[in-house]
Scaffold this active site. Sequence first.
Site, PDB file in Angstrom:
ATOM      1  CE1 TYR A  76      21.903  -4.823  34.662  1.00  0.00           C
ATOM      2  CE2 TYR A  76      23.415  -3.471  32.678  1.00  0.00           C
ATOM      3  CZ  TYR A  76      22.430  -2.858  33.337  1.00  0.00           C
ATOM      4  OH  TYR A  76      21.411  -1.940  33.943  1.00  0.00           O
ATOM      5  CG  HIS A 170      29.360   2.927  37.238  1.00  0.00           C
ATOM      6  ND1 HIS A 170      28.668   2.250  37.276  1.00  0.00           N
ATOM      7  CD2 HIS A 170      28.127   3.085  35.742  1.00  0.00           C
ATOM      8  CE1 HIS A 170      27.594   1.235  37.395  1.00  0.00           C
ATOM      9  NE2 HIS A 170      26.865   1.848  36.008  1.00  0.00           N
ATOM     10  CG  ASP A 181      23.608   1.286  39.117  1.00  0.00           C
ATOM     11  OD1 ASP A 181      23.338   2.120  40.850  1.00  0.00           O
ATOM     12  OD2 ASP A 181      22.644   1.845  38.186  1.00  0.00           O
ATOM     13  N   GLY A 254      18.678  -1.426  45.570  1.00  0.00           N
ATOM     14  CA  GLY A 254      18.996  -2.731  45.842  1.00  0.00           C
ATOM     15  C   GLY A 254      19.978  -3.711  45.350  1.00  0.00           C
TER      16      GLY A 254
END
Length: 410
Positions: A76, A170, A181, A254
């Site tokens: 990733y 996830h 994420d 982020g």
Amino acid sequence: MRKFSLFVYSGLGIFTICVLFLCCKPIEQARATAVNKQEQSISDKLKWSERMALSIMKRHPKAWQIDYHEKPKWDYKIGMILTAYEKLYAQTKEEKYFDYIKGYADTLIDDSGNFQNFNPQDHNIDFINAGKILFGLYNKTKEKKYLTALQTLRNQFVDYPRTVSGGFWHKKIYPNQMWLDGLYMGQPFYARYTVEFEKGEKLDDVAHQFELLRNHAYDKETGLFFHAWDESKAMPWANKETGTAPHIWLRALGWYGMALVDVLDYFPKDHPKQKQLVAYLNELASGVSKYQDVSGLWYQVPNLPNRAGNYLEASGSSMLVYAIAKGVHKGYLPKAMNKIALKGFNGLTTKLIKVDDNGELHITQVCASAGLGGNPYRDGSFEYYMSEKIKVDNSHGLGAFLLAAIELDK
């Protein structure tokens, strides 16, 4: 006598040629060394984006070698870096950037479109992210193997495990958990695929993933987001009332910001959920702007800047710069917020980017990795986030900085 004279003359000629050859060879070697050094040196006249891209390629001639991998891996982080190379290729038309992307895909995908070392039952949303490079490869080459690989990744969402409320886990090994994420890992790919191949029929499902984490991971006190949410509230790290992780982690913010600005590329303005996603982006940008350090950067745990051990972290700072800059350029965020992005980028280049003697760029103070649960167990405490290794040139930082530099066109 004539024969002897001729022999002497010939011998002198050969001697002279040898001397000239030996004298010239060091000169040629010196010239070659100078040329080679010049070729290896990366000019500071280039933009930050190309300087970083060329630095990465110089250290890692094959993209799969990034992070000093010993074997090729569908990764990733490399996927994030190569999405930046796609943008750079679009800007510069330099074929070497396209070839770098294609070389990675062709190493990991065979002629029939099968991924190396892939088990569809693993259900790991991280695996989806690098698939974003396949759209451009297929559009440019029309090679069927890229389409087959795209379809394989799209099919992951068909039986991917979900929370009761419809959120993608996830990973299969992290049941009932959604991490910020994961929004970046899966949703930009899912959104683009459904728009390009399914007339956008799954965009509501994409938006629902953001809705769930906005409703359950948002912290009203700080205006930021906790790293993750466990719907079952069963994990030892989970708040027993809310299911949230104990702390706010910069890079998770982020990932969330980048996921928002990237999925918005595929939401038409008249889509019912488009304004909602734009509102989420404004909420995030407003929240993180309050915690921006005087340096322009953000701390590893951004809401506890004065706590011992906390540090200004490169990857999360770069991601926020990218998300805010792109949000402004796309018209999602107020123009005034570009100052936050520019201040952040200036902080990166003056505080955390180092240039070596050959002009290579290196990014420092990158958190190598962080997560929750697993073995050894990660409890999500402040001490845990401080304990993770801090690295130079870790791919999280390389990719995020590249994206930020390209977006700001610095």
